[in-house]
Design an enzyme around this catalytic site. Sequence first.
Site, PDB file in Angstrom:
ATOM      1  N   ASN A   1     -58.973 -27.358  34.571  1.00  0.00           N
ATOM      2  CA  ASN A   1     -59.299 -27.583  35.963  1.00  0.00           C
ATOM      3  C   ASN A   1     -59.642 -26.245  36.621  1.00  0.00           C
ATOM      4  O   ASN A   1     -59.604 -25.198  35.969  1.00  0.00           O
ATOM      5  CB  ASN A   1     -58.122 -28.283  36.654  1.00  0.00           C
ATOM      6  CG  ASN A   1     -58.574 -29.223  37.747  1.00  0.00           C
ATOM      7  OD1 ASN A   1     -59.413 -28.874  38.561  1.00  0.00           O
ATOM      8  ND2 ASN A   1     -58.010 -30.414  37.766  1.00  0.00           N
TER       9      ASN A   1
ATOM     10  N   HIS B   1     -50.048  -3.530  30.961  1.00  0.00           N
ATOM     11  CA  HIS B   1     -50.214  -2.087  31.160  1.00  0.00           C
ATOM     12  C   HIS B   1     -48.983  -1.336  30.661  1.00  0.00           C
ATOM     13  O   HIS B   1     -47.898  -1.908  30.548  1.00  0.00           O
ATOM     14  CB  HIS B   1     -50.428  -1.778  32.642  1.00  0.00           C
ATOM     15  CG  HIS B   1     -51.663  -2.385  33.204  1.00  0.00           C
ATOM     16  ND1 HIS B   1     -52.918  -1.879  32.945  1.00  0.00           N
ATOM     17  CD2 HIS B   1     -51.847  -3.477  33.978  1.00  0.00           C
ATOM     18  CE1 HIS B   1     -53.819  -2.625  33.560  1.00  0.00           C
ATOM     19  NE2 HIS B   1     -53.200  -3.609  34.192  1.00  0.00           N
TER      20      HIS B   1
ATOM     21  N   SER C   1     -45.754 -27.824  36.010  1.00  0.00           N
ATOM     22  CA  SER C   1     -46.458 -27.060  37.045  1.00  0.00           C
ATOM     23  C   SER C   1     -45.612 -25.926  37.594  1.00  0.00           C
ATOM     24  O   SER C   1     -44.414 -26.066  37.778  1.00  0.00           O
ATOM     25  CB  SER C   1     -46.851 -27.985  38.192  1.00  0.00           C
ATOM     26  OG  SER C   1     -47.766 -28.951  37.764  1.00  0.00           O
TER      27      SER C   1
ATOM     28  N   ARG D   1     -38.066 -23.056  30.536  1.00  0.00           N
ATOM     29  CA  ARG D   1     -37.036 -23.375  29.547  1.00  0.00           C
ATOM     30  C   ARG D   1     -37.256 -24.819  29.122  1.00  0.00           C
ATOM     31  O   ARG D   1     -37.847 -25.619  29.854  1.00  0.00           O
ATOM     32  CB  ARG D   1     -35.642 -23.146  30.091  1.00  0.00           C
ATOM     33  CG  ARG D   1     -35.258 -24.074  31.204  1.00  0.00           C
ATOM     34  CD  ARG D   1     -33.921 -23.708  31.839  1.00  0.00           C
ATOM     35  NE  ARG D   1     -33.437 -24.740  32.703  1.00  0.00           N
ATOM     36  CZ  ARG D   1     -33.947 -25.081  33.876  1.00  0.00           C
ATOM     37  NH1 ARG D   1     -35.015 -24.460  34.322  1.00  0.00           N
ATOM     38  NH2 ARG D   1     -33.426 -26.044  34.594  1.00  0.00           N
TER      39      ARG D   1
END
Length: 196
Positions: A86, A116, A161, A181
């Site tokens: 999406n 980084h 989500s 988890r």
Amino acid sequence: MTLEAQREHILSGRMYNDLTPELVGARARAVLLTSEYNDSFGRPQAEREALLRRLLRSVGRECHFEPTFRCEFGFNISVGDHFYANFDCVMLDGGGITIGDHVLFGPRVGVYTSNHAVDAAERAAGACYAKPVVIGDDVWVGGGVTINPGVTIGDGAIIGSGSVVTKSVPAGVIAAGVPARILREITDADKTGYRP
């Protein structure tokens, strides 16, 4: 060092210089190609997949990203058959991203293989490292999920989500949270009897 040699160096997991002209140029190429792909929305699927084949390492059948899609290089991303992302998908693919067949991404999924340097002076000098991300077959990644470097998501897993995936997720489970988890296994009780 050639771009291909730098690509192999990055994929090896060793520290690399993110600011070399070759890598800066490769990122600029990816911006141009993703912009062209995003602007092609509404054109025939075959044309759009041809654009993806110019950008990504490999592309299966019926691969689709809703606009906007962005990636760092593109040349380290392999996508299987029947993939759908999406809108607002972002992939930093220095370390390599492999996505299986029948995978769904909700809106605003980010897959990040690069990181980084921790030391400020090294970071300012462009020092980075990358670890691969592997997503198995039949995976559903919910909206707003962040997948961090070095993660493998097993076949048939669902990521809820808003989750941040910092560790690998085994096959056949639902995982969610910050950090994600395992909530439970997916079982036959999850079948609804739906028939297309």
